[in-house]
Design a protein around this motif. Structure first.
Motif, PDB file in Angstrom:
ATOM      1  N   GLN A   8     -19.894  10.171  22.590  1.00  8.11           N
ATOM      2  CA  GLN A   8     -19.381   8.969  23.245  1.00  8.11           C
ATOM      3  C   GLN A   8     -19.138   7.886  22.208  1.00  8.11           C
ATOM      4  N   HIS A   9     -20.056   7.764  21.265  1.00  3.23           N
ATOM      5  CA  HIS A   9     -19.907   6.775  20.196  1.00  3.23           C
ATOM      6  C   HIS A   9     -18.677   7.100  19.348  1.00  3.23           C
ATOM      7  N   ALA A  10     -18.498   8.386  19.043  1.00  2.00           N
ATOM      8  CA  ALA A  10     -17.339   8.796  18.242  1.00  2.00           C
ATOM      9  C   ALA A  10     -16.041   8.513  18.994  1.00  2.00           C
ATOM     10  N   GLU A  11     -16.025   8.762  20.302  1.00  2.00           N
ATOM     11  CA  GLU A  11     -14.830   8.474  21.093  1.00  2.00           C
ATOM     12  C   GLU A  11     -14.553   6.981  21.140  1.00  2.00           C
ATOM     13  N   GLU A  12     -15.599   6.179  21.249  1.00  2.00           N
ATOM     14  CA  GLU A  12     -15.437   4.727  21.264  1.00  2.00           C
ATOM     15  C   GLU A  12     -14.870   4.243  19.931  1.00  2.00           C
ATOM     16  N   ILE A  13     -15.369   4.791  18.842  1.00  2.00           N
ATOM     17  CA  ILE A  13     -14.856   4.436  17.510  1.00  2.00           C
ATOM     18  C   ILE A  13     -13.394   4.837  17.396  1.00  2.00           C
ATOM     19  N   THR A  14     -13.055   6.039  17.875  1.00  2.00           N
ATOM     20  CA  THR A  14     -11.674   6.514  17.823  1.00  2.00           C
ATOM     21  C   THR A  14     -10.769   5.619  18.660  1.00  2.00           C
ATOM     22  N   ARG A  15     -11.225   5.251  19.857  1.00  2.00           N
ATOM     23  CA  ARG A  15     -10.436   4.384  20.730  1.00  2.00           C
ATOM     24  C   ARG A  15     -10.215   3.018  20.081  1.00  2.00           C
ATOM     25  N   LYS A  16     -11.276   2.459  19.512  1.00  2.00           N
ATOM     26  CA  LYS A  16     -11.154   1.161  18.846  1.00  2.00           C
ATOM     27  C   LYS A  16     -10.202   1.250  17.651  1.00  2.00           C
ATOM     28  N   ARG A  17     -10.269   2.356  16.920  1.00  2.00           N
ATOM     29  CA  ARG A  17      -9.383   2.544  15.766  1.00  2.00           C
ATOM     30  C   ARG A  17      -7.932   2.601  16.218  1.00  2.00           C
ATOM     31  N   GLU A  18      -7.669   3.339  17.313  1.00  2.00           N
ATOM     32  CA  GLU A  18      -6.300   3.437  17.828  1.00  2.00           C
ATOM     33  C   GLU A  18      -5.790   2.083  18.286  1.00  2.00           C
ATOM     34  N   VAL A  19      -6.635   1.308  18.939  1.00  2.00           N
ATOM     35  CA  VAL A  19      -6.233  -0.036  19.380  1.00  2.00           C
ATOM     36  C   VAL A  19      -5.938  -0.913  18.162  1.00  2.00           C
ATOM     37  N   ARG A  20      -6.812  -0.826  17.160  1.00  2.00           N
ATOM     38  CA  ARG A  20      -6.616  -1.627  15.937  1.00  2.00           C
ATOM     39  C   ARG A  20      -5.322  -1.236  15.234  1.00  2.00           C
ATOM     40  N   LEU A  21      -5.053   0.075  15.133  1.00  2.00           N
ATOM     41  CA  LEU A  21      -3.825   0.532  14.486  1.00  2.00           C
ATOM     42  C   LEU A  21      -2.591   0.085  15.261  1.00  2.00           C
ATOM     43  N   MET A  22      -2.671   0.128  16.599  1.00  2.00           N
ATOM     44  CA  MET A  22      -1.543  -0.305  17.415  1.00  2.00           C
ATOM     45  C   MET A  22      -1.286  -1.800  17.211  1.00  2.00           C
ATOM     46  N   LYS A  23      -2.349  -2.594  17.198  1.00  2.00           N
ATOM     47  CA  LYS A  23      -2.190  -4.032  16.969  1.00  2.00           C
ATOM     48  C   LYS A  23      -1.636  -4.296  15.572  1.00  2.00           C
ATOM     49  N   ASN A  24      -2.102  -3.513  14.602  1.00  2.00           N
ATOM     50  CA  ASN A  24      -1.635  -3.684  13.229  1.00  2.00           C
ATOM     51  C   ASN A  24      -0.147  -3.346  13.119  1.00  2.00           C
ATOM     52  N   ARG A  25       0.287  -2.263  13.788  1.00  2.00           N
ATOM     53  CA  ARG A  25       1.713  -1.903  13.771  1.00  2.00           C
ATOM     54  C   ARG A  25       2.560  -3.026  14.360  1.00  2.00           C
ATOM     55  N   GLU A  26       2.096  -3.579  15.468  1.00  2.00           N
ATOM     56  CA  GLU A  26       2.824  -4.664  16.122  1.00  2.00           C
ATOM     57  C   GLU A  26       2.881  -5.900  15.214  1.00  2.00           C
ATOM     58  N   ALA A  27       1.774  -6.221  14.572  1.00  2.00           N
ATOM     59  CA  ALA A  27       1.741  -7.369  13.659  1.00  2.00           C
ATOM     60  C   ALA A  27       2.665  -7.137  12.464  1.00  2.00           C
ATOM     61  N   ALA A  28       2.681  -5.901  11.944  1.00  2.00           N
ATOM     62  CA  ALA A  28       3.558  -5.580  10.811  1.00  2.00           C
ATOM     63  C   ALA A  28       5.027  -5.698  11.220  1.00  2.00           C
ATOM     64  N   ARG A  29       5.343  -5.233  12.430  1.00  2.00           N
ATOM     65  CA  ARG A  29       6.718  -5.324  12.943  1.00  2.00           C
ATOM     66  C   ARG A  29       7.136  -6.787  13.048  1.00  2.00           C
ATOM     67  N   GLU A  30       6.243  -7.618  13.587  1.00  2.00           N
ATOM     68  CA  GLU A  30       6.531  -9.043  13.725  1.00  2.00           C
ATOM     69  C   GLU A  30       6.691  -9.704  12.355  1.00  2.00           C
ATOM     70  N   CYS A  31       5.857  -9.312  11.405  1.00  2.00           N
ATOM     71  CA  CYS A  31       5.936  -9.861  10.044  1.00  2.00           C
ATOM     72  C   CYS A  31       7.275  -9.505   9.396  1.00  2.00           C
ATOM     73  N   ARG A  32       7.703  -8.247   9.563  1.00  2.00           N
ATOM     74  CA  ARG A  32       9.003  -7.831   8.996  1.00  2.00           C
ATOM     75  C   ARG A  32      10.151  -8.601   9.643  1.00  2.00           C
ATOM     76  N   ARG A  33      10.065  -8.833  10.957  1.00  2.00           N
ATOM     77  CA  ARG A  33      11.103  -9.589  11.652  1.00  2.00           C
ATOM     78  C   ARG A  33      11.182 -11.018  11.124  1.00  2.00           C
ATOM     79  N   LYS A  34      10.029 -11.650  10.976  1.00  2.00           N
ATOM     80  CA  LYS A  34       9.998 -13.024  10.463  1.00  2.00           C
ATOM     81  C   LYS A  34      10.514 -13.088   9.029  1.00  2.00           C
ATOM     82  N   LYS A  35      10.172 -12.084   8.224  1.00  2.00           N
ATOM     83  CA  LYS A  35      10.629 -12.064   6.835  1.00  2.00           C
ATOM     84  C   LYS A  35      12.151 -11.948   6.782  1.00  2.00           C
ATOM     85  N   LYS A  36      12.733 -11.085   7.629  1.00  3.61           N
ATOM     86  CA  LYS A  36      14.196 -10.955   7.668  1.00  3.61           C
ATOM     87  C   LYS A  36      14.841 -12.282   8.053  1.00  3.61           C
ATOM     88  N   GLU A  37      14.255 -12.944   9.051  1.00  2.00           N
ATOM     89  CA  GLU A  37      14.775 -14.232   9.485  1.00  2.00           C
ATOM     90  C   GLU A  37      14.697 -15.256   8.353  1.00  2.00           C
TER      91      GLU A  37
END
Length: 111
Positions: free
Chosen positions: A47-76
């Motif tokens: 259960q702990h391993a699944e929680e860590i995996t879930r948190k990692r996936e959420v963190r990676l998803m947020k990071n991808r979104e932040a990176a996408r936004e950063c690239r958009r702002k840089k282009k602008e």
């Protein structure tokens, strides 16, 4: 078969409840493990391993979104800089031509 209501915990199963059942014919106790939800059947470490995996996936998803936004702002930002360069180059060209015209006028008056 009748349930005696005596709930026991087995060292092997840990968190899965077991009930003692007695059949009217034999009088012998039989252990039956009751089915539980999949999350409660997992060990705490899985259960702990699944929680860590879930948190990692959420963190990676947020990071991808932040990176996408950063690239958009840089282009602008780069587009704004390119536009400013174009405006300043035109302004510089205009000022150079104006300076050249003033020099020509000044030189002709001096003669």
């Amino acid at each position: 078969m009748a349930v005696t209501g005596d709930e026991t915990e087995s060292a092997a199963t840990g968190d899965i409840p077991a009930y003692q059942l007695r059949s009217p014919n034999s009088g012998l106790a039989q252990s039956i493990v009751m089915a539980a939800s999949p999350s409660s059947m997992q060990s705490p470490s899985s259960q702990h391993a699944e929680e860590i995996t879930r948190k990692r996936e959420v963190r990676l998803m947020k990071n991808r979104e932040a990176a996408r936004e950063c690239r958009r702002k840089k282009k602008e930002y780069v587009k704004c800089l390119e536009n400013r360069v174009a405006v300043l180059e035109n302004q510089n060209k205009t000022l150079i031509e104006e300076l050249k015209a003033l020099k020509d006028i000044y030189c002709h008056k001096a003669e």
